[in-house]
Each structure stands twice: as C-alpha cells, then as structure tokens.
Design an enzyme around this catalytic site. Structure first.
Site, PDB file in Angstrom:
ATOM      1  N   GLU A 267       0.821  -1.216   0.000  1.00  0.00           N
ATOM      2  CA  GLU A 267       0.000   0.000   0.000  1.00  0.00           C
ATOM      3  C   GLU A 267       0.857   1.270   0.000  1.00  0.00           C
ATOM      4  O   GLU A 267       1.799   1.360   0.791  1.00  0.00           O
ATOM      5  CB  GLU A 267      -0.928   0.004   1.220  1.00  0.00           C
ATOM      6  CG  GLU A 267      -1.988   1.087   1.150  1.00  0.00           C
ATOM      7  CD  GLU A 267      -3.003   0.976   2.283  1.00  0.00           C
ATOM      8  OE1 GLU A 267      -4.200   1.191   2.023  1.00  0.00           O
ATOM      9  OE2 GLU A 267      -2.597   0.664   3.414  1.00  0.00           O
TER      10      GLU A 267
ATOM     11  N   GLY B  62       2.000  -0.068  11.236  1.00  0.00           N
ATOM     12  CA  GLY B  62       1.525  -0.879  12.345  1.00  0.00           C
ATOM     13  C   GLY B  62       1.097  -2.241  11.854  1.00  0.00           C
ATOM     14  O   GLY B  62       1.439  -3.265  12.432  1.00  0.00           O
ATOM     15  N   ALA B  63       0.341  -2.247  10.742  1.00  0.00           N
ATOM     16  CA  ALA B  63      -0.138  -3.503  10.167  1.00  0.00           C
ATOM     17  C   ALA B  63      -0.742  -3.211   8.800  1.00  0.00           C
ATOM     18  O   ALA B  63      -0.900  -2.059   8.411  1.00  0.00           O
ATOM     19  CB  ALA B  63      -1.178  -4.153  11.086  1.00  0.00           C
ATOM     20  N   MET B  64      -1.090  -4.296   8.085  1.00  0.00           N
ATOM     21  CA  MET B  64      -1.689  -4.160   6.756  1.00  0.00           C
ATOM     22  C   MET B  64      -2.736  -5.239   6.562  1.00  0.00           C
ATOM     23  O   MET B  64      -2.504  -6.414   6.829  1.00  0.00           O
ATOM     24  CB  MET B  64      -0.609  -4.268   5.673  1.00  0.00           C
ATOM     25  CG  MET B  64      -1.132  -4.073   4.260  1.00  0.00           C
ATOM     26  SD  MET B  64      -1.798  -2.399   4.038  1.00  0.00           S
ATOM     27  CE  MET B  64      -3.006  -2.711   2.752  1.00  0.00           C
ATOM     28  N   GLU B  65      -3.893  -4.817   6.028  1.00  0.00           N
ATOM     29  CA  GLU B  65      -5.092  -5.636   6.001  1.00  0.00           C
ATOM     30  C   GLU B  65      -5.180  -6.583   4.823  1.00  0.00           C
ATOM     31  O   GLU B  65      -6.279  -6.810   4.276  1.00  0.00           O
ATOM     32  CB  GLU B  65      -6.324  -4.723   6.001  1.00  0.00           C
ATOM     33  CG  GLU B  65      -6.513  -3.880   4.725  1.00  0.00           C
ATOM     34  CD  GLU B  65      -5.893  -2.495   4.780  1.00  0.00           C
ATOM     35  OE1 GLU B  65      -6.290  -1.643   3.965  1.00  0.00           O
ATOM     36  OE2 GLU B  65      -5.011  -2.273   5.626  1.00  0.00           O
TER      37      GLU B  65
ATOM     38  N   HIS C 228      -8.641  -3.366  14.192  1.00  0.00           N
ATOM     39  CA  HIS C 228      -8.630  -2.401  13.087  1.00  0.00           C
ATOM     40  C   HIS C 228      -8.445  -3.139  11.761  1.00  0.00           C
ATOM     41  O   HIS C 228      -9.180  -2.904  10.793  1.00  0.00           O
ATOM     42  CB  HIS C 228      -7.495  -1.402  13.335  1.00  0.00           C
ATOM     43  CG  HIS C 228      -7.259  -0.414  12.247  1.00  0.00           C
ATOM     44  ND1 HIS C 228      -7.419   0.939  12.410  1.00  0.00           N
ATOM     45  CD2 HIS C 228      -6.829  -0.560  10.955  1.00  0.00           C
ATOM     46  CE1 HIS C 228      -7.122   1.567  11.294  1.00  0.00           C
ATOM     47  NE2 HIS C 228      -6.755   0.673  10.400  1.00  0.00           N
ATOM     48  N   GLU C 229      -7.452  -4.029  11.714  1.00  0.00           N
ATOM     49  CA  GLU C 229      -7.188  -4.753  10.464  1.00  0.00           C
ATOM     50  C   GLU C 229      -8.337  -5.695  10.123  1.00  0.00           C
ATOM     51  O   GLU C 229      -8.677  -5.872   8.948  1.00  0.00           O
ATOM     52  CB  GLU C 229      -5.872  -5.520  10.567  1.00  0.00           C
ATOM     53  CG  GLU C 229      -4.658  -4.662  10.865  1.00  0.00           C
ATOM     54  CD  GLU C 229      -4.520  -3.452   9.953  1.00  0.00           C
ATOM     55  OE1 GLU C 229      -4.772  -3.588   8.741  1.00  0.00           O
ATOM     56  OE2 GLU C 229      -4.166  -2.378  10.457  1.00  0.00           O
TER      57      GLU C 229
ATOM     58  N   HIS D 149     -11.090  -4.032   8.358  1.00  0.00           N
ATOM     59  CA  HIS D 149     -10.767  -3.797   6.951  1.00  0.00           C
ATOM     60  C   HIS D 149     -11.215  -4.936   6.042  1.00  0.00           C
ATOM     61  O   HIS D 149     -11.344  -4.732   4.827  1.00  0.00           O
ATOM     62  CB  HIS D 149      -9.257  -3.626   6.772  1.00  0.00           C
ATOM     63  CG  HIS D 149      -8.771  -2.231   6.963  1.00  0.00           C
ATOM     64  ND1 HIS D 149      -9.340  -1.151   6.339  1.00  0.00           N
ATOM     65  CD2 HIS D 149      -7.717  -1.740   7.678  1.00  0.00           C
ATOM     66  CE1 HIS D 149      -8.677  -0.053   6.674  1.00  0.00           C
ATOM     67  NE2 HIS D 149      -7.697  -0.381   7.484  1.00  0.00           N
TER      68      HIS D 149
ATOM     69  N   GLU E   3     -10.090   3.643   6.076  1.00  0.00           N
ATOM     70  CA  GLU E   3      -9.269   3.892   7.259  1.00  0.00           C
ATOM     71  C   GLU E   3     -10.046   4.520   8.413  1.00  0.00           C
ATOM     72  O   GLU E   3      -9.846   4.164   9.577  1.00  0.00           O
ATOM     73  CB  GLU E   3      -8.056   4.760   6.898  1.00  0.00           C
ATOM     74  CG  GLU E   3      -7.060   4.089   5.963  1.00  0.00           C
ATOM     75  CD  GLU E   3      -6.498   2.785   6.510  1.00  0.00           C
ATOM     76  OE1 GLU E   3      -6.663   2.497   7.716  1.00  0.00           O
ATOM     77  OE2 GLU E   3      -5.888   2.028   5.732  1.00  0.00           O
TER      78      GLU E   3
END
Length: 853
Positions: free
Chosen positions: A134, A273-276, A307-308, A311, A330
């Site tokens: 991303e 932090g992270a990726m979905e 959060h992820e 998504h 987001e």
C-alpha cells in the site's frame, strides 16, 4: 523515475479503457538465500494478466518497477523490453477486445519495507521475506494495473528455498515439484495481495460460528513470527482477541467473513503498524513483547488486530475507487477498532485511549498547513502516501463517532450492513455510502458530509456561563470558533467537588450550531466547579475552559473520578499548551502534581510524552534546564512511590530514564543497569536495560565498547536496532558525521536501521552539536527525495529537519528553501511545510512561557 508517480487522471483513463479478468503470478524466491554477486539481489517474477478492452482506445500501460525485464508478450506478440519498458511502466499498444499479457522480469528484493522485503536475522542467519504494497508497491513484485478500482482474482505460485513455508491470501499447498500453489482469490485490489515466506514459527487455531441461516462457518486461524521471537510469542492472546473480533463483526455486520482463512504474520523491519491483506494480515513484530509491558501495550496490539479485521469488510470487500476516498476504509477501521475493543474485549476503556491518544494525532494534523478534508483531493500516488495521516485515520474515526451520536447507532450499523451487501467486491465513492446512510437514518447526510467530510480544520468550543445571585446558572452557552462552524451533537457536563472528589452532577446533550448555542437544559443548576464541554467525547473539537473551571483543574484535576472526563481534561490542557495559551511550565506543574494519581496507564504514558515535549519544544530556553530537572526529580519521586512490580512503576522507570540528565540521576541509572542499585519490585529485563543504557550513551557515559557489551547480551535483531540508536546518540562530532553519512549519503541501511540512526542522531541535549547540520539538511533533501524510495524519503525529511535549532534563523532558512524550491515535488514541500509549522508553533509557545517567567 518516469511514470512512477501514477496520477489520478491516468488511473481514471485506464479504468475507463479496460477491466481485468485475472492475474497469474509465478515467483521464484530461491535467490533469497545464499551468496549473490548481483549489485542488486533479484528474483524472477512471471505475470500473466488477462484483461478486456471496455472503452475507446488501443493503447495503455502496465506498472512494473524492476531492474530488468526479460520478455513481454501481448496476445502472442513479442514486445521489445528495451523499447516498451522505462523502469516503471510497460507501454502496450494494439489492444484487442480480449487480451493476454505475459511479463517475465527480474524484480529486486527490498531493504526499505516496500515490495518484497528481505531480512537476514543477525541472531541465526535465517532469511525472512514478506510483501508490503500500500498504496502502490505490488508493481515491485509483479506486473500490475496498480490502482484500487481494477480488482481481479489472483492466482499465486511460489518456488522457495528448501525447508521454507510460503503463505499468501489463499490457502496454499506444496506440490510434488516443491512449488507452493495457492487457491485463487476473490476479486481484490493489487495493493492487498501478499506473500510471506521463510522459516517462520507458525501456530494454528480455528474460529467456528453458527450463522443466522443455520450454516456453520469455520475460519482456519494462523499466527507467525521469526523463530528468534517464538519464545516471546503469546499467540493465545492474539487468537483470543481475533475470535472476539470475529464475534463482534459477525454480530453487527450480518455478512460472513468472505476470505476463507485468516493468517496473521508479525514481521521484521515493518514500516507500518499492520496491513489488512485479506487472509494474510501483516503486523510489525514489535507487537510481540520481549519483556514486561503495560496493559496499554496489549490494548494497542488488540486495537490494531481489530482495526485490520474491520478492513476485511471496509476496504477489502468494498474498496474505494481512488485514494481520494481512502477514509472510506481507514476512518471506519479506526472507529471500529475502538468500538469493538470496548464492547468485545477486556479493554473496556478503549474510548479513553481514543480520546487521549488517537485524537491528539488528529488535532495536530488538522492544524498543519497541509490539513485537508477527510475526503481529500489526491492527485497522485505521492500525495496518497502522505495522506495516511491523523486526519484520514483519527479525525475520520472521531467524525464517525459523531455520526453515531447524530444518526443513531442502529441506523449506522444498518447502513454498514446494506453497504457491504450492495457493493460486495466492488468499488465505491462517498456518495454511495451517504445514500445508504440517508436510507437508514432519515437524516440529510449530504449537508452533514459537507460540513464534516468536505471541509478541513478543527473547531474550538468554550463555555460561557452566567449565574444569578444565589449562584444558579441563568444561562450556559457554548461558543464555537473555527473557519467552518459545524453542527455538533455534544454533551456538556457539570462537575463539583464532593468529599474530595470532582464528580459530575448534571449533563445535557445539545445540537451545537453556529457561533453561540444556549444549552437550555442546564439553566437553574447549581454553580459548578468545572464545566466540561464535549463531555463523553461525542464530537471532534478542541475544548477550552472558563476561568473558574481552569482554576479548578490546576488544583483538582486528579480528583476527577471518571477516567474519560479526566482524559479529556488532560488533552484540553495539552492543546492549550500547544496553542501558546498555557505556559509550558504550568503544564509541567500540573503533570508533576497529578500524574502520579493517574490510574489509566495509557493516559499516564501520554502525560509523560507531553511533559517531555513541553520542556524540549515549548518551554522558554532559559527555563529548559530547570524544567528538565523538575521533571526528572518528579519522575524519580513517583518511581520510588509506585507500587512494587506494578505497571505504573515500570512506566515511571522508563520515564525517569528518558529524562535523566544530572550527575546524580545518571549515576543511579548506571547503578540500576549494573545491579548495584535496586528498587523494590522493579525487574530490569533486557528491554528496560536498553532504556537505561540510552541516556548513558547520549550523555557520554557509555562508549562503543560498553554498547557492544550490551549487544553481546542481546545479539538479536531488536538488540541491533537498539545498538545502532545508542551508537548514533553519543555526543561526538565524529559520531554525528558518521550517522549523517550513513543516512543521507548512503543507502545501504535498511529502513529499520535508518529509523534507529535518526532517532539516535537527534538528541535534545545536543542542540549545539548538531547545529551545523541544519544547512546540510536543506542542501540535501531535494536530491535525497529524488534518489530514495518515498518511505525512506519521508523518514529522512521528517526525522532530520532541524527543529531543535528553534530560533528565527531556522524558520528563515526553511522559508528560503521553500521560496527557492517552488517546483520541488509537492510531497516533499508538504513535509517541509509541516516541519516549519511545528517549529513556528514551538516558537509561539516559548514566547508564552517566557511571559510567565
């Protein structure tokens, strides 16, 4: 590089021309291990794309950033790579109605966390790979139409070194030839495809649920990390939060998780932090804790997990057309992270963290010159990269919380359910969501969106109260300021001191509109000691106080019994300090008076960070040393008073180490490190050891040998980052020159080590030592921006801005650079403008503090 920065217009033109039926991607990653004589280590990537021409025109391009292309074939016709490939794009012409494109390329392994990142573990020499794309780095791994609205199924095949395991979005198996073959995905955008490969430690579980129609849903769960972190990996807690999240989202979304399995990989040197990535979520491995941490750390990790997961629906199942509507995923994920955390997990006070931590990020971003509406004008990919900011995430989430108060929880969740069903596997714009929310709420969402989503800036709300002769309220009005006066559904709380506690005795909700709104329901109430506008944190605004309320907070902030109200007051006082309306020394005094009584550990950690910033940035320079002394003395006092073994004790220990500067303080830090001094209950584990060594290095009391000895105790990837930071923090001109050269003049360091070196280079106690680098910074940044990846460019331009040279001369130098570089990349200029604004704000706050001397 020509064509690397894809524009919105180009993407729209391409989407009008074609649709994609599918990708087949074949990767050979055996080159990841062993010696290499290549200047840039590469892997083979072969991509087959099937697509149809749906509009007028016969020419387009496919995206690929690679050192070389071996062959390009379009509909059986060979194209000369030397002619059609420019380093970032492959030009295609003569398109048919149905097309098959095959691209065979050598793609580069990454050291910047973009594309196919390659990491060598210093502890055992093992190699680990993962992808991160991303907004647009899938093109560093395979040939793509790199834009979110050209969704397609993906089929991955990967050949990996012997003994490795490979994961992707779909379920995979290794065939007889040793090739890992993965099930095809549903139609998804290229930026959320993923490959993870290596000798990862892998743990499994499963989630089961009976759906409303009686069918059984089973989701295979997996969690992984490097082998070196396996002994610290609390996968059971990761799975617990994961299952709680799936319960919450299935209860509320009425749309079963659509992507089969659910793996979660904690990977090294991760920028985010992270990726979905659907079915294959990636996280920074710092969420695996090597030592004792507070509940705030576990809450942060749980929030990111949820959060992820949000998504999977907001972003993966339904995706924005272009990055203008990035908020559609987001903002919702940020809101849903806190929402689900409060209602489905042990972290029931997550809205306190949101009010105190996440919204501070939003307030800062919304007052920068680069502020933008939540629905932003994103003209190209560089602009998109910079818009993963406090507005898109935290302000957007705050506005959604306001929307729930405005439209109602049931209408909001029903809108989400219809949104998923109506647009599954498709792409949407703002209007698509608004239309559904109007259906479910009966409210005029377009006027609401115009005020909240399509304008920028933060409102300020201040109470204005009058009383009668008996001390009862005759009128309580809320005064709203800001460029755009928005409609707010907000609460006003009245608090009074009772038995040594500051408690709420009256509350009223009202629709705040225009510059002045009278809250009729509070007329006749007894005079309060504190009036709190935006009680319960229903809306997004900066809160001010009347004089009586401010005096109450100075004397009694710690007496507020409600943790959310207390957090809101801390946040409001910090905003006053940042805005140059409260002297930094007064804020520090409030922290030293009341932080020791703060029960919420996350709020306590924020007050520590704010107190350090107040002394470092906002205090008058002549008071800075005295302020630092007061803070370190207060930290040590609270450390000694904290309950032995408690998370508060650990938090005060870290804060004391970070503020220690006097001879006595540093001697105690040394003794805690070598064990000759002890504080009852304080376990000095390896992570705390590095926290103690850091100030010793920065103050010249730990040399290269001593730092090397600590690395020998902790010869791990994490230990290496700590060592690099400590080495760069030493107060030596030669050390600073070396660190500068490693970051600015060379590109051999990985993204994680660039970050560590910058963190060590910039020390508040070394202002004079690093002063000569202000001029060098402005001379280097345009070249550096052109030569480095955008991620490294962002890290360096932000991290090395000479903000510690806090005087008018630095402000003038910044203005001179901006004036002389009007044609520089807009993203670069934005970063410099933001740093300039931070500096100007600091100078205004210092002037306020100086008047208080």
């Amino acid at each position: 590089m020509p064509g690397e920065n894809l524009s919105r217009d180009e993407a729209h033109e391409r989407a009008a021309l074609l649709s994609v039926d599918g990708y087949e991607v074949v990767l050979d990653l055996r080159s990841a291990v062993g010696d290499s004589d290549e200047a840039v280590r590469t892997f083979r990537s072969e991509t087959t794309i099937r697509f149809r021409r749906t509009g007028e025109g016969t020419g387009t391009f496919v995206d690929l950033i690679a050192p070389s292309v071996t062959a390009v074939t379009l509909n059986g016709r060979s194209l000369d790579p030397a002619v059609v490939f420019d380093g970032a794009r492959i030009a295609l012409d003569g398109l048919a109605d149905e097309n098959t494109l095959v691209v065979d390329a050598q793609c580069a392994y990454s050291r910047t966390g973009e594309g196919m990142h390659r990491f060598v573990d210093p502890e055992d020499g093992e190699v680990y790979l993962y992808t991160q794309y991303e907004p647009a780095d899938a093109r560093r791994v395979y040939a793509t139409f790199e834009q979110p609205d050209l969704k397609a199924p993906h089929l991955f095949s990967v050949t990996a070194p012997e003994g490795w395991t490979v994961w992707s979005n779909g379920v995979g198996e290794q065939d007889a030839e040793g090739v890992w073959r993965f099930a095809g995905t549903a139609p998804i955008s290229t930026y959320i495809t993923c490959v993870v490969a290596g000798p990862y430690h892998y743990v499994t579980d499963s989630y089961k649920r009976t759906l409303a129609d009686g069918t059984e849903l089973e989701i295979p769960l997996g969690a992984m990390c490097r082998k070196g972190l396996a002994k610290h990996f609390d996968a059971d807690d990761v799975f617990l939060v994961t299952k709680q999240g799936f319960d919450f989202f299935h209860d509320n979304f009425d749309y079963p998780y659509p992507f089969g399995k659910y793996d979660q990989a904690f990977v090294p040197e991760y920028n985010l932090g992270a990726m979905e990535n659907p079915g294959m979520v990636t996280f920074r491995e710092e969420y695996i804790y090597r030592g004792k941490v507070t509940q705030a750390a576990y809450e942060r990790r749980a929030n990111v997990i949820l959060h992820e997961m949000a998504h999977m629906w907001f972003g993966d199942l339904v995706t924005m057309v272009w990055w203008d509507d990035l908020w559609l995923k987001e903002s919702f994920a940020d809101f849903m992270g806190s929402f689900s955390l409060a209602e489905a997990t042990r972290f029931t006070n997550s809205w306190v963290t949101f009010a105190n931590n996440r919204k501070a990020w939003a307030y800062r971003a919304d007052q920068l010159p680069s502020t933008h509406p939540i629905t932003a004008d994103i003209r190209d990919l560089e602009a998109a990269k910079l818009n993963f900011d406090g507005i898109t995430y935290a302000k957007g989430a705050s506005v959604l919380k306001q929307l729930v108060a405005y439209a109602g929880r049931d209408a909001f969740l029903e809108g989400a359910r219809r949104y998923f069903k109506r647009h599954a596997y498709g792409n949407t714009r703002l209007a698509d969501l608004l239309a559904i929310l109007e259906e479910t709420s009966g409210r005029d969402m377009r006027s609401w969106a115009k005020s909240w989503l399509q304008t920028s800036g933060v409102n300020t709300m201040t109470p204005a109260v009058t009383y009668d002769a008996e001390g009862r309220i005759t009128e309580l009005a809320v005064l709203q300021e800001g460029d755009e006066l928005r409609p707010h559904r907000a609460a006003v709380g009245l608090y009074r001191l009772t038995g040594g506690e500051l408690v709420r005795y009256a509350r009223a909700e009202a629709d705040i509109t225009g510059a002045r709104t009278v809250v009729d329901d509070l007329a006749g109430e007894e005079k309060p000691d504190l009036v709190l506008v935006n009680d319960d944190d229903l809306t997004y605004c900066k809160v001010r106080f009347d004089e009586d309320s401010l005096a109450t907070l100075r004397a009694h902030l710690g007496d507020i019994t409600d943790p959310l109200a207390r957090a809101l007051c801390w946040s409001a006082l910090w905003n006053l300090t940042r805005d140059g309306l409260m002297p930094a020394r007064d804020f520090v005094s409030v922290v030293l008076t009341f932080a020791g009584r703060e029960t919420d550990i996350g709020v306590l950690q924020m007050t520590h960070a704010w107190a350090k910033s107040a002394v470092t940035l906002y205090a008058a320079p002549k008071w800075r040393e005295e302020g630092g002394r007061q803070v370190s003395e207060g930290a040590l006092r609270e450390l000694r008073a904290a309950e032995p073994g408690s998370e508060h004790q650990l938090t005060w220990a870290r804060f004391f180490a970070s503020t220690a500067s006097s001879e006595a303080d540093l001697q105690l830090v040394e003794e805690l490190l070598d064990g000759s001094a002890k504080i009852d209950g304080l376990d000095v584990d390896q992570e705390l050891r590095w926290s103690l060594l850091s100030p010793l290095a920065a103050h010249g009391r730990a040399d290269e040998v001593r730092i090397g000895e600590e690395l020998a105790r902790d010869d791990t990837a994490t230990g290496k980052r700590h060592q690099i930071r400590c080495l760069a923090s030493r107060p030596s001109a030669a050390v600073k020159a070396q660190a500068w050269a490693q970051v600015v003049e060379s590109d051999t360091l990985s993204n994680a080590l660039v970050e560590a070196t910058i963190a060590g280079f910039v020390q508040p106690s070394q202002r004079e030592l690093i002063a000569p680098y202000a001029e060098k910074y402005f001379a280097a940044i345009e070249r550096l921006w052109a030569e480095r990846s955008i991620q490294i460019g962002m890290d360096v331009v932000r991290g090395l801005f000479p903000g510690l040279q806090d005087d008018e001369a630095t402000l003038d130098a910044t203005d001179a650079w901006l004036s002389a570089h009007e044609s520089a990349a807009p993203a670069l200029r934005r970063l410099v403008l933001e740093s300039r604004d931070d500096l100007a704000r600091a100078l205004r706050a210092q002037a306020c503090d100086r008047l208080a001397a």
